[in-house]
Scaffold this motif. Structure first.
Motif, PDB file in Angstrom:
ATOM      1  N   THR A 161       0.818  -1.215   0.000  1.00  0.00           N
ATOM      2  CA  THR A 161       0.000   0.000   0.000  1.00  0.00           C
ATOM      3  C   THR A 161       0.850   1.263   0.000  1.00  0.00           C
ATOM      4  N   GLU A 162       2.064   1.182   0.511  1.00  0.00           N
ATOM      5  CA  GLU A 162       2.933   2.357   0.574  1.00  0.00           C
ATOM      6  C   GLU A 162       3.594   2.650  -0.771  1.00  0.00           C
ATOM      7  N   ARG A 163       3.935   1.581  -1.494  1.00  0.00           N
ATOM      8  CA  ARG A 163       4.693   1.749  -2.731  1.00  0.00           C
ATOM      9  C   ARG A 163       4.034   1.081  -3.932  1.00  0.00           C
ATOM     10  N   GLY A 164       3.506  -0.122  -3.732  1.00  0.00           N
ATOM     11  CA  GLY A 164       2.912  -0.895  -4.815  1.00  0.00           C
ATOM     12  C   GLY A 164       3.667  -2.193  -5.041  1.00  0.00           C
ATOM     13  N   GLU A 165       3.269  -2.897  -6.081  1.00  0.00           N
ATOM     14  CA  GLU A 165       3.903  -4.164  -6.450  1.00  0.00           C
ATOM     15  C   GLU A 165       4.529  -4.014  -7.826  1.00  0.00           C
ATOM     16  N   ALA A 225       9.261  -3.465 -17.173  1.00  0.00           N
ATOM     17  CA  ALA A 225       8.606  -3.603 -15.874  1.00  0.00           C
ATOM     18  C   ALA A 225       7.527  -2.545 -15.708  1.00  0.00           C
ATOM     19  N   VAL A 226       6.596  -2.832 -14.821  1.00  0.00           N
ATOM     20  CA  VAL A 226       5.571  -1.863 -14.442  1.00  0.00           C
ATOM     21  C   VAL A 226       5.437  -1.873 -12.923  1.00  0.00           C
ATOM     22  N   LEU A 227       4.877  -0.792 -12.409  1.00  0.00           N
ATOM     23  CA  LEU A 227       4.546  -0.682 -10.985  1.00  0.00           C
ATOM     24  C   LEU A 227       3.034  -0.649 -10.871  1.00  0.00           C
ATOM     25  N   VAL A 287      -3.808  -4.893  -6.053  1.00  0.00           N
ATOM     26  CA  VAL A 287      -3.275  -4.023  -7.098  1.00  0.00           C
ATOM     27  C   VAL A 287      -3.861  -4.325  -8.471  1.00  0.00           C
ATOM     28  N   GLN A 288      -4.624  -5.417  -8.604  1.00  0.00           N
ATOM     29  CA  GLN A 288      -5.175  -5.778  -9.907  1.00  0.00           C
ATOM     30  C   GLN A 288      -6.133  -4.695 -10.409  1.00  0.00           C
ATOM     31  N   GLY A 315      -6.978  -0.931  -9.425  1.00  0.00           N
ATOM     32  CA  GLY A 315      -5.546  -0.643  -9.391  1.00  0.00           C
ATOM     33  C   GLY A 315      -5.093   0.063 -10.665  1.00  0.00           C
ATOM     34  N   THR A 316      -3.984   0.773 -10.574  1.00  0.00           N
ATOM     35  CA  THR A 316      -3.420   1.470 -11.729  1.00  0.00           C
ATOM     36  C   THR A 316      -1.998   0.984 -11.986  1.00  0.00           C
ATOM     37  N   VAL A 317      -1.523   1.271 -13.194  1.00  0.00           N
ATOM     38  CA  VAL A 317      -0.209   0.779 -13.625  1.00  0.00           C
ATOM     39  C   VAL A 317       0.627   1.941 -14.142  1.00  0.00           C
ATOM     40  N   LYS A 318       1.905   1.947 -13.745  1.00  0.00           N
ATOM     41  CA  LYS A 318       2.850   2.951 -14.228  1.00  0.00           C
ATOM     42  C   LYS A 318       4.102   2.259 -14.759  1.00  0.00           C
ATOM     43  N   ASP A 319       4.757   2.906 -15.705  1.00  0.00           N
ATOM     44  CA  ASP A 319       6.051   2.404 -16.148  1.00  0.00           C
ATOM     45  C   ASP A 319       7.021   2.425 -14.965  1.00  0.00           C
ATOM     46  N   TYR A 320       7.963   1.495 -14.970  1.00  0.00           N
ATOM     47  CA  TYR A 320       8.867   1.389 -13.823  1.00  0.00           C
ATOM     48  C   TYR A 320      10.241   0.917 -14.294  1.00  0.00           C
TER      49      TYR A 320
END
Length: 298
Positions: A188-192, A205-207, A217-218, A223-228
């Motif tokens: 919850t603090e950072r994500g998966e 990869a994605v976050l 996170v699904q 849940g949302t997705v960002k480039d990582y």
């Protein structure tokens, strides 16, 4: 005779209703299909549950978006045995069977791969959730089935709500293995983080970030997705997880969180039908197609 069948579920063959989620599925499968066709292979997209298709009429069946298998697990298991005799599966049958059951986390741990601390509760266990938590000395945890998908029957437990889930747990544990993990605060603090691998090579990869107030996170749950851009330690951990498999999977998604000790740890190793976010790196789809094409050259 076809070279490759891209396996999906029946909702995504010719969907009449469209939304962003379904559009992404169509794009993902389309990128793989195009990459395979560009290498001269005959390709078609078919639902794994399509009873009209003769599975001896394709050289390879490639698992991609078979995301309804968890709700049809008995049917899927029977089909899997049958189709494995008729054609070559990617990933292979033994890898799929091993990866469907989260007990594989113990296998990774035994090979020295850092995984999220996990306690398996086996069928017919008569203990209550409260008793198990007391025995382990754990407080905030996540409970889920050892065989599951898309956070099905997944619950975040606390000392305050554990008794609310006793009846559901008693029902589930009667027939299946369950797994309990200390809640990882970084979720919850950072994500998966999800790292995509083609063979033993990291591609992108994605976050994945849970919506406010949730821990799942699904994107099914907002849940949302960002480039990582992963650290070298995270890439090394993903490579170690793939290397720990009995046979090297042709593709893998390695999900990583920071454990409560602050170290990268495997939360999931997805080898059956992982979302690979090819739309964020089309070259990865081309790399997968190239690896499949090599099979036809031997």
């Amino acid at each position: 005779m076809l070279d490759v069948i891209i396996l999906t579920d029946e909702r995504y063959v010719e969907p009449k209703k469209k939304n962003e989620y379904i559009d992404n599925v169509i794009v993902e499968d389309g990128l793989v299909l195009k990459a395979l066709e560009n290498l001269g292979l005959k390709v078609k997209k078919i639902a794994w549950s399509d009873a009209s298709f003769d599975w001896t009429q394709t050289k390879i069946a490639l698992f991609r978006t078979t995301w309804d298998y968890a709700e049809k697990f008995t049917e899927f298991s029977d089909w899997l045995i049958d189709v494995s005799i008729k054609t070559q599966l990617i990933n292979d049958y033994e890898t799929i069977i091993w990866n469907l059951d989260k007990h594989y986390l113990d296998d990774l741990k035994d090979k020295g791969v850092n995984v999220v601390e996990t306690y398996f509760i086996e069928p017919k266990d008569q203990r209550t959730l409260k008793q198990i938590h007391q025995e382990l000395g754990w407080r905030d945890t996540v409970l889920k089935p050892a065989i599951s998908a898309a956070a099905k029957d997944t619950f975040k437990l606390t000392p305050e709500n554990v008794t609310d889930h006793e009846d559901r747990f008693a029902h589930l544990i009667n027939d299946e293995s369950m797994m309990l993990q200390p809640f990882q605060r970084s979720v919850t603090e950072r994500g998966e983080i999800s790292l995509m691998m083609i063979g033993k090579e990291y591609t992108h990869a994605v976050l994945k970030i849970a919506k406010a107030g949730d821990f799942r996170v699904q994107d099914d749950f907002g849940g949302t997705v960002k480039d990582y851009t992963p650290s070298q330690a995270e890439i090394d951990l993903a490579v170690a997880a793939v290397n720990a498999c009995q046979t090297t999977p042709l593709y893998a998604r390695v999900d990583i969180v920071n454990d409560n000790g602050g170290n990268p740890a495997i939360s999931e190793l997805e080898l059956v039908e992982p979302e690979m976010w090819f739309r964020k790196n089309e070259k990865a789809a081309e790399m997968l197609a190239s690896e499949i094409h090599k099979i036809f050259q031997h």
